[in-house]
Design a protein around this motif. Structure first.
Motif, PDB file in Angstrom:
ATOM      1  N   PRO A   1      10.984  90.410   3.471  1.00 11.26           N
ATOM      2  CA  PRO A   1      12.330  90.209   4.022  1.00 11.26           C
ATOM      3  C   PRO A   1      13.002  91.487   4.515  1.00 11.26           C
ATOM      4  O   PRO A   1      13.783  91.436   5.469  1.00 11.26           O
ATOM      5  CB  PRO A   1      13.103  89.611   2.846  1.00 11.26           C
ATOM      6  CG  PRO A   1      12.074  88.960   1.997  1.00 11.26           C
ATOM      7  CD  PRO A   1      10.850  89.822   2.130  1.00 11.26           C
ATOM      8  N   ILE A   2      12.710  92.615   3.895  1.00  5.41           N
ATOM      9  CA  ILE A   2      13.281  93.882   4.372  1.00  5.41           C
ATOM     10  C   ILE A   2      12.615  94.301   5.670  1.00  5.41           C
ATOM     11  O   ILE A   2      13.280  94.682   6.641  1.00  5.41           O
ATOM     12  CB  ILE A   2      13.150  94.970   3.291  1.00  5.41           C
ATOM     13  CG1 ILE A   2      14.037  94.619   2.093  1.00  5.41           C
ATOM     14  CG2 ILE A   2      13.513  96.343   3.854  1.00  5.41           C
ATOM     15  CD1 ILE A   2      13.919  95.577   0.937  1.00  5.41           C
TER      16      ILE A   2
ATOM     17  N   GLY B   1      16.155  88.647  -4.543  1.00  7.67           N
ATOM     18  CA  GLY B   1      16.472  88.360  -3.147  1.00  7.67           C
ATOM     19  C   GLY B   1      17.290  89.469  -2.533  1.00  7.67           C
ATOM     20  O   GLY B   1      17.925  90.263  -3.240  1.00  7.67           O
ATOM     21  N   VAL B   2      17.308  89.494  -1.217  1.00 10.97           N
ATOM     22  CA  VAL B   2      18.038  90.513  -0.471  1.00 10.97           C
ATOM     23  C   VAL B   2      18.751  89.849   0.699  1.00 10.97           C
ATOM     24  O   VAL B   2      18.315  88.808   1.202  1.00 10.97           O
ATOM     25  CB  VAL B   2      17.086  91.621   0.041  1.00 10.97           C
ATOM     26  CG1 VAL B   2      16.075  91.056   1.047  1.00 10.97           C
ATOM     27  CG2 VAL B   2      17.858  92.779   0.654  1.00 10.97           C
TER      28      VAL B   2
ATOM     29  N   ALA C   1      23.546  96.303   2.415  1.00 12.36           N
ATOM     30  CA  ALA C   1      22.457  95.456   1.941  1.00 12.36           C
ATOM     31  C   ALA C   1      22.694  95.159   0.473  1.00 12.36           C
ATOM     32  O   ALA C   1      22.975  96.067  -0.311  1.00 12.36           O
ATOM     33  CB  ALA C   1      21.110  96.145   2.138  1.00 12.36           C
ATOM     34  N   GLN C   2      22.603  93.884   0.112  1.00 14.11           N
ATOM     35  CA  GLN C   2      22.792  93.472  -1.269  1.00 14.11           C
ATOM     36  C   GLN C   2      21.498  92.895  -1.832  1.00 14.11           C
ATOM     37  O   GLN C   2      20.788  92.156  -1.147  1.00 14.11           O
ATOM     38  CB  GLN C   2      23.920  92.435  -1.388  1.00 14.11           C
ATOM     39  CG  GLN C   2      25.300  93.050  -1.329  1.00 14.11           C
ATOM     40  CD  GLN C   2      26.034  92.708  -0.047  1.00 14.11           C
ATOM     41  OE1 GLN C   2      25.433  92.685   1.012  1.00 14.11           O
ATOM     42  NE2 GLN C   2      27.322  92.442  -0.139  1.00 14.11           N
ATOM     43  N   PHE C   3      21.233  93.269  -3.071  1.00 13.84           N
ATOM     44  CA  PHE C   3      20.038  92.829  -3.779  1.00 13.84           C
ATOM     45  C   PHE C   3      20.465  92.090  -5.043  1.00 13.84           C
ATOM     46  O   PHE C   3      21.403  92.508  -5.732  1.00 13.84           O
ATOM     47  CB  PHE C   3      19.159  94.023  -4.155  1.00 13.84           C
ATOM     48  CG  PHE C   3      18.582  94.752  -2.972  1.00 13.84           C
ATOM     49  CD1 PHE C   3      17.253  94.589  -2.612  1.00 13.84           C
ATOM     50  CD2 PHE C   3      19.371  95.616  -2.212  1.00 13.84           C
ATOM     51  CE1 PHE C   3      16.719  95.261  -1.518  1.00 13.84           C
ATOM     52  CE2 PHE C   3      18.845  96.288  -1.119  1.00 13.84           C
ATOM     53  CZ  PHE C   3      17.518  96.109  -0.768  1.00 13.84           C
TER      54      PHE C   3
ATOM     55  N   ILE D   1      21.778  85.979  -3.466  1.00 11.33           N
ATOM     56  CA  ILE D   1      21.573  85.181  -4.677  1.00 11.33           C
ATOM     57  C   ILE D   1      20.805  83.899  -4.351  1.00 11.33           C
ATOM     58  O   ILE D   1      19.877  83.517  -5.073  1.00 11.33           O
ATOM     59  CB  ILE D   1      22.926  84.880  -5.341  1.00 11.33           C
ATOM     60  CG1 ILE D   1      23.527  86.178  -5.901  1.00 11.33           C
ATOM     61  CG2 ILE D   1      22.777  83.834  -6.440  1.00 11.33           C
ATOM     62  CD1 ILE D   1      24.942  86.039  -6.403  1.00 11.33           C
ATOM     63  N   ALA D   2      21.168  83.226  -3.275  1.00 12.56           N
ATOM     64  CA  ALA D   2      20.443  82.013  -2.884  1.00 12.56           C
ATOM     65  C   ALA D   2      18.981  82.324  -2.571  1.00 12.56           C
ATOM     66  O   ALA D   2      18.074  81.548  -2.920  1.00 12.56           O
ATOM     67  CB  ALA D   2      21.122  81.366  -1.678  1.00 12.56           C
ATOM     68  N   ASN D   3      18.741  83.450  -1.907  1.00  9.51           N
ATOM     69  CA  ASN D   3      17.365  83.851  -1.611  1.00  9.51           C
ATOM     70  C   ASN D   3      16.600  84.156  -2.893  1.00  9.51           C
ATOM     71  O   ASN D   3      15.405  83.841  -3.011  1.00  9.51           O
ATOM     72  CB  ASN D   3      17.367  85.069  -0.689  1.00  9.51           C
ATOM     73  CG  ASN D   3      17.935  84.758   0.686  1.00  9.51           C
ATOM     74  OD1 ASN D   3      18.014  83.596   1.097  1.00  9.51           O
ATOM     75  ND2 ASN D   3      18.356  85.784   1.407  1.00  9.51           N
ATOM     76  N   ALA D   4      17.284  84.754  -3.877  1.00 12.23           N
ATOM     77  CA  ALA D   4      16.648  85.040  -5.158  1.00 12.23           C
ATOM     78  C   ALA D   4      16.343  83.756  -5.922  1.00 12.23           C
ATOM     79  O   ALA D   4      15.313  83.645  -6.602  1.00 12.23           O
ATOM     80  CB  ALA D   4      17.538  85.962  -5.987  1.00 12.23           C
ATOM     81  N   VAL D   5      17.231  82.774  -5.828  1.00 13.49           N
ATOM     82  CA  VAL D   5      16.996  81.487  -6.486  1.00 13.49           C
ATOM     83  C   VAL D   5      15.755  80.811  -5.903  1.00 13.49           C
ATOM     84  O   VAL D   5      14.934  80.243  -6.632  1.00 13.49           O
ATOM     85  CB  VAL D   5      18.237  80.582  -6.361  1.00 13.49           C
ATOM     86  CG1 VAL D   5      17.911  79.141  -6.740  1.00 13.49           C
ATOM     87  CG2 VAL D   5      19.370  81.111  -7.234  1.00 13.49           C
TER      88      VAL D   5
END
Length: 699
Positions: A373-374, A430-431, A561-563, A675-679
């Motif tokens: 994703p990065i 997620g990012v 950018a948030q992780f 957060i949704a991507n991490a879920v």
């Protein structure tokens, strides 16, 4: 005459200075709007409509006036007339009811208890009509507004996106939605209104005292100089205190009618009706890409709601115009006017819901292409602003992604979903990227050299908890060649030089520019008189209208950018966020302490958006059901385990005299998507409709 203090070489901008108003706040000496109690004060309680659409036929005023302590009961039938065509602010000017909770009367009494009881028991006769409060993308009354918030064009198109999508090797075509969300600052809205002959004084927590004064003057048909708005301290706003809301008009109207000062304090439940909220959105994202993830097409179509009274179109597709390179692109906004309250600004309007859709879709594209994703985001980095063609004054998104990955420990991440566990907890990371425009608006300021060697800087700005008063003190100290301890900044009063709204992350940039110019002018005057300060002091003023409205040669934006790391209970679906980390490119950091507070606060609010916040509409009843903090859930301490904010050193000479970009809103922008991507990484379940509730994960 006395000599001005010698110019120092110290630089105070950039220091982690404690808040200059901190002592006043923690000791309780800071006066907020509700704290004011003029002599002969009355209490006013608004009466809210109990139907979502129709007319008020009659209000039983006579019986109210027989109750102990009741001074007046006012409705359309006996209210004074206002000079306005603004239906939103035309309080008690019509029998029409346009949404449940609209003010249709007000009761005034000697005590708050008497006023509340009278308002509760006031008999109102209605003629109800069938209402419509349901947002859907295929609503037959959906239309194209002329423009969207902040004057952005409603639609944009470049190339042939439909043909490009049809031929693209990889396509993501999904619909994302965000619910209505309500601003809930610590300090509820409250107004104290008092008339002095033909003059009006209003104590009101406001993000824009200059604008509020102008609106009140227009409504009551008097010169702005006859209106005084006082708001030195504001207990949070998140946008809800930036626009003028009906309760302020109602309080002023009531005070004029009864001829005595009036205090009106809204309850938390009342704030859910008439002090604004974030519109729900339905967003269709289509991304077309080559197999390596390079975008060939991007379309972003947004559907949202406003009220029957006023048009407010949030600019949710606008960030998709700037973020990534794609030769073929289209963005659209469509609006439907429903029987609901008017939405308005809530922290990062447009960018916040819009980037949830875009950054979720980018994550889905990364998975479809088998690209990290990065790396996907880096591959789609534009050389210039894709929308305007202007060069970026500075961007540094790639730097934020790389530095964030290093600090977060992204290297070696297994991209396969559902592969990491801690006991019964599924673990994912997620990012998401973030952006927000770096704006300025015209403002004025004055700077005064006092006979005792101190300085006073005045500007009608607002400190809504951001630390603006502190940062402006640092800016003024450097511009004067002095120290913060010798500078007093006065703000939050419409009698001071006019200031732009505390919104759009442009407060410090706008006010700071005016403060710098006023202080520079004062130094020139002091130099001309040999540094001597007369007994009456010496003052200089500045107005930045011409400077700020000059031709824009650069696209100016903040980036970040948030992780996120999440855990999801495999049995219950309970989701937690053990870690949040953000890295931002936001120009020069003027105060690391207040800056970190703003960025962490934004990310915390983004966590709240991702997992908790949702205003639930009962379509039959025509109202939001969860109108209190017992049912409208927001993040608490236990929900925020570890949140960190960092920034890149960024020297951008094209912004303002301080070299700063706004930081109040960018922290929230990418957090929900991260957060949704991490879920999804934890569970394999893609949540496209916020918030991420248990029932969406356990099937």
């Amino acid at each position: 005459m006395t000599a001005a203090p010698p110019v120092t070489g110290a630089r105070h901008v950039g220091e982690a200075l404690d808040r200059v108003d901190g002592l006043a706040k923690v000791t309780g000496s800071a006066m907020y709007a509700y704290d004011h109690g003029p002599a002969d004060l009355l209490h006013a309680v608004p009466v809210e409509a109990a139907i979502a659409r129709g007319e008020v036929v009659q209000v039983d005023v006579d019986s109210m006036l027989k109750r102990p302590g009741v001074v007046a009961a006012i409705w359309h039938g006996n209210a004074p007339r206002l000079a306005t065509s603004d239906e939103e602010l035309a309080v008690l000017q019509s029998r029409r009811v346009s949404y449940r909770g609209q003010y249709i009367a007000v009761v005034v009494a000697e005590t708050l208890d008497d006023a509340r009881e009278a308002a509760r028991t006031l008999h109102v006769q209605y003629a109800p009509e069938e209402h419509d409060v349901g947002l859907r993308a295929d609503h037959p009354k959906m239309y194209r507004p002329d423009s969207v918030n902040a004057g952005h064009p409603t639609d944009t198109e470049q190339g042939d996106p439909d043909a490009a999508l049809a031929s693209a090797p990889v396509v993501v075509d999904e619909v994302y939605s965000t619910p209505a969300e309500h601003n809930n600052p610590m300090e509820p809205h409250a107004t104290v209104a008092e008339w002095h002959g033909d003059g009006l004084t209003v104590h009101e927590p406001s993000q824009n005292v200059t604008g509020l004064r102008a609106t009140l003057a227009s409504l009551f048909g008097m010169p702005p100089a006859h209106v005084h708005v006082v708001s030195p301290y504001v207990g949070g706003g998140f946008g809800s205190k930036a626009k003028v809301h009906p309760h302020v008009i109602l309080a002023a109207l009531t005070a004029k009618q009864v001829g005595r000062p009036v205090k009106m304090a809204l309850t938390r439940r009342q704030m859910f009706a008439a002090t604004a909220y974030r519109t729900p959105t339905i967003q269709r994202m289509r991304l077309g890409a080559e197999p390596d993830g390079r975008l060939v097409a991007l379309t972003h179509d947004v559907f949202e709601q406003s009220s029957a009274l006023a048009e407010f179109a949030e600019q949710a597709a606008v960030p998709s115009r700037t973020m990534y390179a794609a030769p073929h692109r289209r963005t659209t906004h469509r609006l439907v006017r429903l029987d609901v309250p008017t939405p308005s600004w809530m922290r990062a309007p447009g960018e916040c819901p819009g980037m949830f859709a875009l950054e979720s879709a980018m994550d889905e594209l990364a998975i479809a292409c088998g690209v990290d994703p990065i790396d996907l985001r880096v591959r789609n980095e534009p050389a210039a602003d894709p929308h305007s063609g202007l060069p970026f004054s500075s961007r540094n998104l790639v730097g934020c992604l790389r530095e964030g990955a290093r600090r977060f420990g992204w290297a070696g991440r297994d991209p396969r979903p559902g592969m990491r566990r801690r006991g019964r907890l599924l673990v994912g990371t997620g990012v998401a990227a973030a952006t927000f425009p770096a704006l300025r608006a015209p403002s004025s300021a004055s700077a005064r050299a006092e006979p005792d060697g101190r300085y006073t800087v005045r500007i009608a700005a607002a400190d809504i908890g951001t630390g603006a008063r502190t940062v402006l003190t640092q800016i003024a100290a450097d511009a004067l060649g002095s120290t913060p301890g010798l500078v007093t900044v006065e703000l939050g009063d419409s009698a001071l030089p006019r200031a732009a709204v505390a919104g759009g992350s442009m407060g410090t940039a706008s006010w700071g520019t005016a403060v710098v110019r006023a202080c520079e002018a004062l130094r020139e005057r002091l130099s001309a008189v040999g540094g001597a300060v007369p007994a009456g002091g010496l003052e200089a003023t500045a107005d930045t209208t011409q400077e700020v409205r000059g031709r824009q040669r650069y696209a100016r934006h903040a980036f970040g950018a948030q992780f996120a790391e999440v855990t999801v209970d495999a049995d219950t679906g309970e989701t937690r966020v053990p870690r949040l980390l953000g890295v931002f490119a936001v120009g020069r950091i003027l105060n690391p302490k207040t800056a970190r507070s703003q960025l962490i606060g934004g990310m915390t609010m983004g966590l709240s958006m991702a997992l908790l916040e949702e205003s639930i509409m009962d379509r039959e009843f025509g109202d939001y059901l969860n109108r209190d903090l017992a049912q409208y859930h927001i993040a608490a301490n236990a929900d925020v385990r570890d949140v960190q904010a960092f920034w890149l050193e960024e020297d951008d000479p094209h912004l303002n005299p301080m070299g700063s970009k706004g930081i109040g809103e960018i922290g929230i922008v990418g957090t929900a998507a991260a957060i949704a991507n991490a879920v999804h990484h934890a569970t394999g379940v893609r949540i496209r409709d916020l918030p991420i509730r248990l029932d969406k994960l356990v099937r």
